[in-house]
Design a protein around this motif. Sequence first.
Motif, PDB file in Angstrom:
ATOM      1  N   ASN A   1      30.382  58.113  -1.153  1.00  0.00           N
ATOM      2  CA  ASN A   1      30.737  59.198  -2.467  1.00  0.00           C
ATOM      3  C   ASN A   1      31.355  60.206  -2.052  1.00  0.00           C
ATOM      4  O   ASN A   1      31.389  60.858  -0.968  1.00  0.00           O
ATOM      5  CB  ASN A   1      29.265  59.468  -2.954  1.00  0.00           C
ATOM      6  CG  ASN A   1      28.417  58.103  -3.534  1.00  0.00           C
ATOM      7  OD1 ASN A   1      28.734  57.787  -4.405  1.00  0.00           O
ATOM      8  ND2 ASN A   1      27.549  57.693  -2.619  1.00  0.00           N
ATOM      9  N   ALA A   2      31.887  61.028  -2.979  1.00  0.00           N
ATOM     10  CA  ALA A   2      32.842  62.242  -2.917  1.00  0.00           C
ATOM     11  C   ALA A   2      33.774  62.185  -1.948  1.00  0.00           C
ATOM     12  O   ALA A   2      34.654  61.309  -1.812  1.00  0.00           O
ATOM     13  CB  ALA A   2      31.789  63.317  -2.931  1.00  0.00           C
ATOM     14  N   SER A   3      33.795  63.115  -0.876  1.00  0.00           N
ATOM     15  CA  SER A   3      34.779  63.367   0.199  1.00  0.00           C
ATOM     16  C   SER A   3      34.661  62.007   1.275  1.00  0.00           C
ATOM     17  O   SER A   3      35.417  62.073   1.981  1.00  0.00           O
ATOM     18  CB  SER A   3      34.333  64.643   0.760  1.00  0.00           C
ATOM     19  OG  SER A   3      33.224  64.755   1.189  1.00  0.00           O
TER      20      SER A   3
ATOM     21  N   ARG B   1      34.818  58.931   0.198  1.00  0.00           N
ATOM     22  CA  ARG B   1      35.397  57.975  -0.346  1.00  0.00           C
ATOM     23  C   ARG B   1      36.663  57.499   0.438  1.00  0.00           C
ATOM     24  O   ARG B   1      37.012  56.394   0.133  1.00  0.00           O
ATOM     25  CB  ARG B   1      35.777  58.258  -1.860  1.00  0.00           C
ATOM     26  CG  ARG B   1      34.526  57.986  -2.576  1.00  0.00           C
ATOM     27  CD  ARG B   1      34.965  58.184  -4.282  1.00  0.00           C
ATOM     28  NE  ARG B   1      33.897  58.180  -5.021  1.00  0.00           N
ATOM     29  CZ  ARG B   1      33.374  57.145  -5.633  1.00  0.00           C
ATOM     30  NH1 ARG B   1      33.734  55.912  -5.590  1.00  0.00           N
ATOM     31  NH2 ARG B   1      32.117  57.333  -6.133  1.00  0.00           N
TER      32      ARG B   1
ATOM     33  N   PHE C   1      25.757  60.655   0.585  1.00  0.00           N
ATOM     34  CA  PHE C   1      26.063  61.431  -0.127  1.00  0.00           C
ATOM     35  C   PHE C   1      26.302  63.027   0.240  1.00  0.00           C
ATOM     36  O   PHE C   1      25.357  63.487   0.712  1.00  0.00           O
ATOM     37  CB  PHE C   1      24.926  61.881  -1.436  1.00  0.00           C
ATOM     38  CG  PHE C   1      24.708  60.639  -2.220  1.00  0.00           C
ATOM     39  CD1 PHE C   1      25.233  60.446  -3.420  1.00  0.00           C
ATOM     40  CD2 PHE C   1      23.784  59.619  -1.834  1.00  0.00           C
ATOM     41  CE1 PHE C   1      24.940  59.186  -4.166  1.00  0.00           C
ATOM     42  CE2 PHE C   1      23.356  58.517  -2.503  1.00  0.00           C
ATOM     43  CZ  PHE C   1      24.132  58.213  -3.759  1.00  0.00           C
ATOM     44  N   PRO C   2      27.579  63.267   0.403  1.00  0.00           N
ATOM     45  CA  PRO C   2      27.851  64.587   1.028  1.00  0.00           C
ATOM     46  C   PRO C   2      27.630  65.735  -0.107  1.00  0.00           C
ATOM     47  O   PRO C   2      27.594  65.495  -1.139  1.00  0.00           O
ATOM     48  CB  PRO C   2      29.554  64.403   1.211  1.00  0.00           C
ATOM     49  CG  PRO C   2      30.076  63.341   0.409  1.00  0.00           C
ATOM     50  CD  PRO C   2      28.967  62.592   0.011  1.00  0.00           C
TER      51      PRO C   2
ATOM     52  N   LEU D   1      28.335  68.782  -2.517  1.00  0.00           N
ATOM     53  CA  LEU D   1      29.670  68.952  -3.381  1.00  0.00           C
ATOM     54  C   LEU D   1      29.734  70.548  -3.371  1.00  0.00           C
ATOM     55  O   LEU D   1      28.805  70.995  -3.678  1.00  0.00           O
ATOM     56  CB  LEU D   1      29.411  68.260  -4.766  1.00  0.00           C
ATOM     57  CG  LEU D   1      28.899  66.807  -4.864  1.00  0.00           C
ATOM     58  CD1 LEU D   1      29.058  66.458  -6.085  1.00  0.00           C
ATOM     59  CD2 LEU D   1      29.870  65.961  -3.965  1.00  0.00           C
TER      60      LEU D   1
END
Lengths: 399, 79
Positions: free
Chosen positions: B8-10, B12, B73-74, B76
Amino acid sequence: MAKTFKELMDEARKDVPEWTADQVEQVLSNGGGHRLLDVREKEEFRDGHLPGALSVPRGFLDMQVEEVVPDKSTPLILYCAGGTRSLLAGRTLREMGYSDVVSMSGGYGGWKGAGHEWVQDFQFTPEQLKRYSRHFILPEVGEVGQAKLLQSKVLLIGAGGLGSPAALYLAAAGVGTMGIVDDDVVDMSNLQRQILHTNDRVGEPKVDSAKATINGLNPDVNVVTYETRVSSDNIMDIIKDYDVVLDGCDNFPTRYLVNDACFMSGIPNVHGSIFQFEGQASVFYPGRGPCYRCLFPEPPPPGAAPSCQEAGVLGVLPGLVGSVQALETLKILLGVGKPLIGRMMYFDTLSMEVRTLRLRRDKKCPLCGDNPTVTQLIDYEEFCGLRAPAESGGIQAHP
Amino acid sequence: MQVRVGLNASLRRYIPEGAEGSPFPLDVSAGVSALEILALLGIPPERAHVVTIDGQQVDSDTIVAEGQEVSYFPPLAGG
Ligand SMILES: [Zn+2]
């Protein structure tokens, strides 16, 4: 044959015993398990009523009483203003099968005249009665809940993407005091998503713009502005009077600072954060679930988690996440439902997958764990690697 | 065995070429941990942050079983 009013009253007296205010006072103070029903109109109830009384106006009595008092063997004491309406209402309840119904003779007037205790609920203005009418209809909110909201204090950290929708919805819902901390001014590039602000306020402090928008929406809200950045030096003093803190900031040092300060102050922290097309929301409630450090004990290395300014953000996304934060805040203030404690809502808006992750408190958490090492606020810029550690006093580094 | 991996997020940008977004299927050997899967994808271990298996947060050394979905999940930054 048609009955006269006097005949109706006489018949009612056969089924419904009448007690004086003194008798009622005595029974209530002995804690006899009686339910007290006020059958006057809502407006009369609002002006003042017996402590612990439930308002069921006589016009709605037959329709509502079974919801309010399902057990028909519950002993009931009814009162109105003078003792007439409650006597007739008592007869109706007897016909509906309630077995133990008493009417207070002399009514609320007699009660007050006898010098017994009475209470007055929150006094709404006629405008407030209209404004919050959709809340009043909800049993989970009602007048009691709305009064709670109007007396609640929420602090918003940041009047940006997340703070904007959160502030608007909390203001609309009638949260009485909203503090807003932000040291920034409105920039044209904010307007793509920060819906508190407007074109003609570019260059103005965000807190002033926020206050103008909020009070334009709802003048009930007392907006307290803090045109500053929260820091280890000022945060404890700023947050101490608030019921809930809503974290909508845009950087890691502030997130850790808000987390630690809220934990140390015992204030629930409603968290939201966003990145490009993704967002997350959770509630960090001291003593009831994990904190931000349980999830992220170490900040990401500088540059590994870019900001909206660096990586971009889709305009509507903060509306989604900030609204969830506002909703969780209302739930906490009202004490209804199940807040996102120990859970994280994760939005991936490109696939439109919304997941609710189950989180756990980390026993090794440096803040809320079993052997905490963070017991006072620290230097958060340094902690996040954004500033070199300060040299310890007097000792020179090697050349 | 096959597991599903969510980045997820960064994170990806570490989604392997050819995978259709996240979560994606990944063939791994039995007994592999969440942290080891990260290494297989060339992601530094300090970027594990919140690790979940089938939606439940776990320690990063937890073994992932066949068919499970492991997600990372990093934090955000943005607000
Ligand atoms: Zn913690």
